[in-house]
Design a protein around this motif. Structure first.
Motif, PDB file in Angstrom:
ATOM      1  N   LYS A 164       1.230 -11.794 -63.271  1.00 48.61           N
ATOM      2  CA  LYS A 164       0.839 -10.395 -63.161  1.00 48.61           C
ATOM      3  C   LYS A 164       1.870  -9.509 -63.856  1.00 48.61           C
ATOM      4  O   LYS A 164       1.525  -8.651 -64.664  1.00 48.61           O
ATOM      5  CB  LYS A 164       0.742 -10.005 -61.681  1.00 48.61           C
ATOM      6  CG  LYS A 164      -0.691  -9.626 -61.270  1.00 48.61           C
ATOM      7  CD  LYS A 164      -0.704  -9.139 -59.845  1.00 48.61           C
ATOM      8  CE  LYS A 164      -1.849  -9.762 -59.068  1.00 48.61           C
ATOM      9  NZ  LYS A 164      -1.651  -9.665 -57.608  1.00 48.61           N
ATOM     10  N   GLY A 181       1.884  -9.698 -67.528  1.00 46.29           N
ATOM     11  CA  GLY A 181       0.710  -9.160 -68.197  1.00 46.29           C
ATOM     12  C   GLY A 181      -0.244 -10.226 -68.698  1.00 46.29           C
ATOM     13  O   GLY A 181      -1.012  -9.994 -69.626  1.00 46.29           O
ATOM     14  N   VAL A 182      -0.185 -11.421 -68.102  1.00 43.61           N
ATOM     15  CA  VAL A 182      -1.109 -12.485 -68.488  1.00 43.61           C
ATOM     16  C   VAL A 182      -2.265 -12.462 -67.504  1.00 43.61           C
ATOM     17  O   VAL A 182      -2.062 -12.630 -66.308  1.00 43.61           O
ATOM     18  CB  VAL A 182      -0.417 -13.863 -68.445  1.00 43.61           C
ATOM     19  CG1 VAL A 182      -1.381 -14.951 -68.869  1.00 43.61           C
ATOM     20  CG2 VAL A 182       0.817 -13.863 -69.317  1.00 43.61           C
ATOM     21  N   SER A 183      -3.460 -12.254 -68.009  1.00 44.49           N
ATOM     22  CA  SER A 183      -4.589 -12.189 -67.081  1.00 44.49           C
ATOM     23  C   SER A 183      -5.242 -13.558 -66.971  1.00 44.49           C
ATOM     24  O   SER A 183      -5.360 -14.295 -67.954  1.00 44.49           O
ATOM     25  CB  SER A 183      -5.605 -11.154 -67.572  1.00 44.49           C
ATOM     26  OG  SER A 183      -6.132 -11.579 -68.805  1.00 44.49           O
ATOM     27  N   THR A 184      -5.626 -13.914 -65.763  1.00 42.29           N
ATOM     28  CA  THR A 184      -6.287 -15.199 -65.536  1.00 42.29           C
ATOM     29  C   THR A 184      -7.151 -15.083 -64.296  1.00 42.29           C
ATOM     30  O   THR A 184      -6.855 -14.290 -63.398  1.00 42.29           O
ATOM     31  CB  THR A 184      -5.270 -16.333 -65.355  1.00 42.29           C
ATOM     32  OG1 THR A 184      -5.961 -17.499 -64.957  1.00 42.29           O
ATOM     33  CG2 THR A 184      -4.227 -15.991 -64.298  1.00 42.29           C
ATOM     34  N   ASP A 185      -8.228 -15.868 -64.271  1.00 43.84           N
ATOM     35  CA  ASP A 185      -9.057 -15.833 -63.067  1.00 43.84           C
ATOM     36  C   ASP A 185      -8.892 -17.131 -62.261  1.00 43.84           C
ATOM     37  O   ASP A 185      -9.679 -17.420 -61.378  1.00 43.84           O
ATOM     38  CB  ASP A 185     -10.526 -15.588 -63.430  1.00 43.84           C
ATOM     39  CG  ASP A 185     -10.995 -16.519 -64.523  1.00 43.84           C
ATOM     40  OD1 ASP A 185     -10.173 -17.365 -64.955  1.00 43.84           O
ATOM     41  OD2 ASP A 185     -12.158 -16.394 -64.936  1.00 43.84           O
TER      42      ASP A 185
END
Lengths: 345, 446
Positions: free
Chosen positions: B109, B112-116
């Motif tokens: 978070k 700034g790495v987005s992941t689901d």
């Protein structure tokens, strides 16, 4: 003399170590047996050492039969405590155990393992098999035009026109492996029945037992190769032979998906889901056997057995399932049995 | 008969040339044979060198990657309540894993790495040994609870393989242990400097690890096992071997019995090593009740194997001491024993040591006898806590560890097997170089 003192000092030191070694009690669990169970046992042993105050158990491999033989040599500190097996213990082995004083054995089923049929990733399109295909390709005697003949097929396409026109080169586990037994029963025998060869044999005057034996015998003209080593050897053989088809454990295949492609069996693709529901036909239970006489003598033995089948490890979310074990739906019953130290009858 | 030879020989002989400057047929033939032989020799050496180079190239190209390892740095806040809760559960490391999972999500978070992905799936980029490492640290440093500690955790074998080029995105299509999406995350973390590659100290000093975490496996403990075995071999085989050869060479009467003993020692040197393993199992474990998988037993078995080598080389070096030395010693009144120990043995020492070192090197690389006494398998012991435990607690040995790794499913173990071979070869080379130096510097020629 400097030299003489050195010699006698060294000899004394070693002798002293040897004598005191014999007197010292063993404090770590010794496990041996199936090379299929070894990865799971090593994962558990490692976690056991990490999570408890007991030392990490020693896990050897060598095959189910070799492990059970070692297990049955007797009771005492210089015999192993646990035998891993990729098949259930046989009557004969229980008897051999009893003769050597190993009477109270706790059987623990840890889960199921699928057996898969895989070939080179870029090789011929072996994508779907049935037990009949394998029987026709590998059986010693097969049914051709209504007659029992010595296996005449040279390519898979001759055995079944839907299969690729590639030379038959099968790499199957050798007879010392528990996997071989499952392969014979669930694939060859099944194929023998499906193709009608079994019926033809019985009709020709063979007894049911003899016919079963004949069904499970593999052709000996070099088209089928027994691999006595581990799956890594099978993989190396397939790497070297484009037409090669090999028999692997599901977990091994899942670690080498970049080199192997897997075929369906009777239309079902192998996966932990299809195996646990029983749809995928070629699977078998995995076991380990504990000497009850060693519980309380070797520290941590019962804890190890309980730890192995705890939900956190052997459950469907645990590290064993992650590695490829198909978890046992009846795990709770096994947990109770181990807690009560219920032995085999 | 003689008549026939006499008459035919001159006929078959080619005409001799008249001048010495002119090369005749026979000389040409002999010269040609010599040239051919030279080419055969060069060819033989060429083939030998080719295989050596091929071997070295394949060992180095397969094994060098074992010496680097990718790791991920994570600052882990050690919260008292969380740790207490974890210590109360049965499988404590699974709770520690949850702690690390939460930290990893937090880290992504802030980066700034987005992941689901959920924490369990996300943790596949990390070694499953990470929770164990965290717990070990907490137990060793209880004072650190309540602070935030920066950790360098190993990445999983597949992420590591990705950075080494062993794992490609295409190969992950069928893989349930890692997805391409994971690789996108580690690529971004690598750019930010959180994922780094460094020298793999864990491989040199660590112990064996289970099949699910090859990234954690190391050869260090097996090295210690090999060391203790060599110690046993040295302490037993050298004195016994030297004593036996001195007696046979200097004191024993020459008769039938000593001849039989001599022949049998030579035979013993040619016995396959696996036979000594079976003997060791029967004699040391089943009869003498020594513990299984112990370096002491391994050392005893290897002693049996090394003894003939040492006896043969010792006798050869005793024989090479000229009799005049013995005669001179005896002549000025030394006893037989004094002549041997004061004069012959010191002169033979360099040869004896060379033979011993070569025997030890041979024993160091031996796997077969260890198979039978339980030293091959998953023996992830910690370093022995003392000298005594070093001899008796279960351990593996370097070649046994390499054999074990080569059998395992994950290709990362295969890489480590080659890496282990490099280390083993370094040891063997060092020992052989020491043997050569000893021989060069101290050996006397007569």
């Amino acid at each position: 003399m400097k030299f003489k003192t050195l010699v006698s000092a060294a000899a004394l030191a070693v002798a002293a170590t040897a004598v005191s070694g014999a007197a010292q009690a063993r404090d770590q669990i010794q496990v041996a047996g199936s090379s299929t169970v070894l990865p799971y046992a090593s994962i558990v042993a490692e976690a056991f050492g990490e999570n408890t105050d007991f030392p990490t158990p020693v896990v050897e491999s060598g095959g189910s039969s070799a492990g059970l033989k070692k297990f049955c040599t007797g009771v005492g500190e210089n015999t192993i405590d646990v035998a891993n097996a990729s098949r259930a213990i046989r009557e004969k082995e229980i008897k051999a155990c009893a003769e050597n004083g190993v009477t109270d054995i706790i059987e623990v089923r840890i889960g199921y393992d699928g057996i898969v049929f895989a070939s080179q990733k870029d090789g011929p399109a072996f994508t779907a098999f049935t037990p009949s295909d394998w029987y026709n390709a590998l059986g010693a005697k097969v049914l051709k035009d209504g007659e029992l003949v010595a296996n005449p097929y040279g390519t898979w396409a001759e055995a079944n026109a839907d299969l690729p026109d590639a030379e038959i080169a099968a790499f199957i586990p050798g007879t010392k492996h528990g996997t071989r037994e499952v392969f014979e029963e669930k694939v060859l025998l099944q194929g023998c029945e499906d193709t009608g060869a079994m019926k033809a044999m019985v009709d020709s005057g063979m007894s049911e037992d003899d016919a079963e034996g004949a069904c499970m015998s593999v052709r000996t003209d070099g088209k089928s190769v027994d691999i006595d080593g581990d799956y890594t050897e099978t993989l190396a053989r397939i790497d070297a032979n484009q037409n090669g088809v090999g028999v692997f454990g599901l977990a091994f295949y899942e670690n080498n998906t970049d080199k192997l492609k897997v075929a369906t069996m009777s239309g079902v693709a192998p996966s932990t889901e299809t195996i646990s529901t029983g749809e995928y036909p070629v699977s078998r239970p995995l076991f380990f056997y504990v000497k009850k006489a060693h519980i309380g003598v070797i520290p941590g033995l019962k804890e190890y057995a309980q730890f192995f089948i705890s939900d956190e490890l052997a459950g469907s979310d645990g590290p064993l399932a992650q590695y490829g074990l198909v978890s046992d739906p009846e795990l709770a019953a096994t947990q109770d049995a181990v807690a009560n130290e219920a032995t085999m009858n | 008969m003689t008549d026939v030879t006499l008459t035919t020989t001159p006929a078959s002989e080619p005409a001799r040339s008249k001048s010495l400057l002119e090369i005749d047929e026979r000389t040409k033939k002999r010269n040609a044979a010599e040239t051919r032989f030279k080419f055969y020799g060069i060819g033989a050496i060429g083939i030998g060198v080719f295989f050596l180079v091929a071997l070295l190239v394949s060992i180095l190209s397969n094994g060098l990657s074992a010496f680097t390892q990718t790791s991920i740095s994570l600052p882990v806040p050690l919260v008292q309540s969380e740790i207490e809760a974890a210590e109360k559960s049965i499988v404590k490391t699974s709770k520690y894993r949850d702690i690390i999972g939460a930290v990893l999500i937090e880290k992504l978070k802030t980066a700034g790495v987005s992941t689901d992905m959920d924490s369990k799936k996300l943790l596949q980029i990390m070694s499953s040994g990470a929770p164990g490492a965290l717990r070990e640290f907490v137990l060793a440093n209880p004072d650190a609870i309540g602070t935030t500690v920066p950790f360098d955790f190993l990445t999983s074998s597949r992420v590591d393989g990705y950075f080494k080029g062993r794992v490609t995105r295409a190969a992950l299509a069928e893989d349930k242990n890692l997805d391409s999406a994971h690789l996108d995350i580690v690529d971004q973390l690598k750019e930010q400097g959180s994922v780094t590659s460094g020298f793999n100290w864990q491989f040199i000093f660590g112990s064996d690890a289970s099949d699910s975490r090859p990234e954690q496996a190391g050869i260090g403990v097996a090295m210690v096992g090999s060391f203790y075995m060599m110690l046993v071999v040295l302490c037993l085989a050298l004195p016994i071997g030297v004593a036996a050869s001195i007696y046979l060479e200097e004191f024993a009467p020459k008769n039938r019995l000593t001849d039989v003993i001599e022949v049998n020692i030579s035979n013993l040197a040619a016995v396959p090593s696996i036979v000594f393993g079976i003997l060791g199992l029967a004699a040391f474990i089943q009869f003498a009740h020594l513990p299984q998988s112990a370096p002491l037993v391994g050392g005893l078995v290897l002693t049996l194997m090394t003894l003939p080598t040492i006896i043969i080389s010792t006798r050869a070096s005793l024989q090479s001491v000229p009799p005049s030395i013995r005669d001179a010693a005896l002549g000025i009144g030394a006893s037989k024993m004094q002549s041997v120990f004061h004069h012959v043995l010191p002169l033979a020492m360099p040869g004896i040591l060379t033979g011993t070192i070569i025997g030890l090197a041979q024993a160091l690389g031996e796997t077969a006898p260890l198979l039978l006494i339980g030293m091959v398998g998953f023996i992830a012991s910690e370093y022995p806590s003392g000298v005594f435990e070093g001899f008796l607690s279960p351990n593996s040995a370097m070649p046994a560890q390499i054999y074990e790794w080569a059998k395992r499913a994950d290709p990362a173990f295969y890489e480590r097997a080659w890496g282990g071979i490099i280390i083993l070869l370094l040891f063997l080379m060092t020992m052989n170089i020491v043997a050569i130096i000893l021989r060069r510097r101290f050996e006397r020629r007569w």
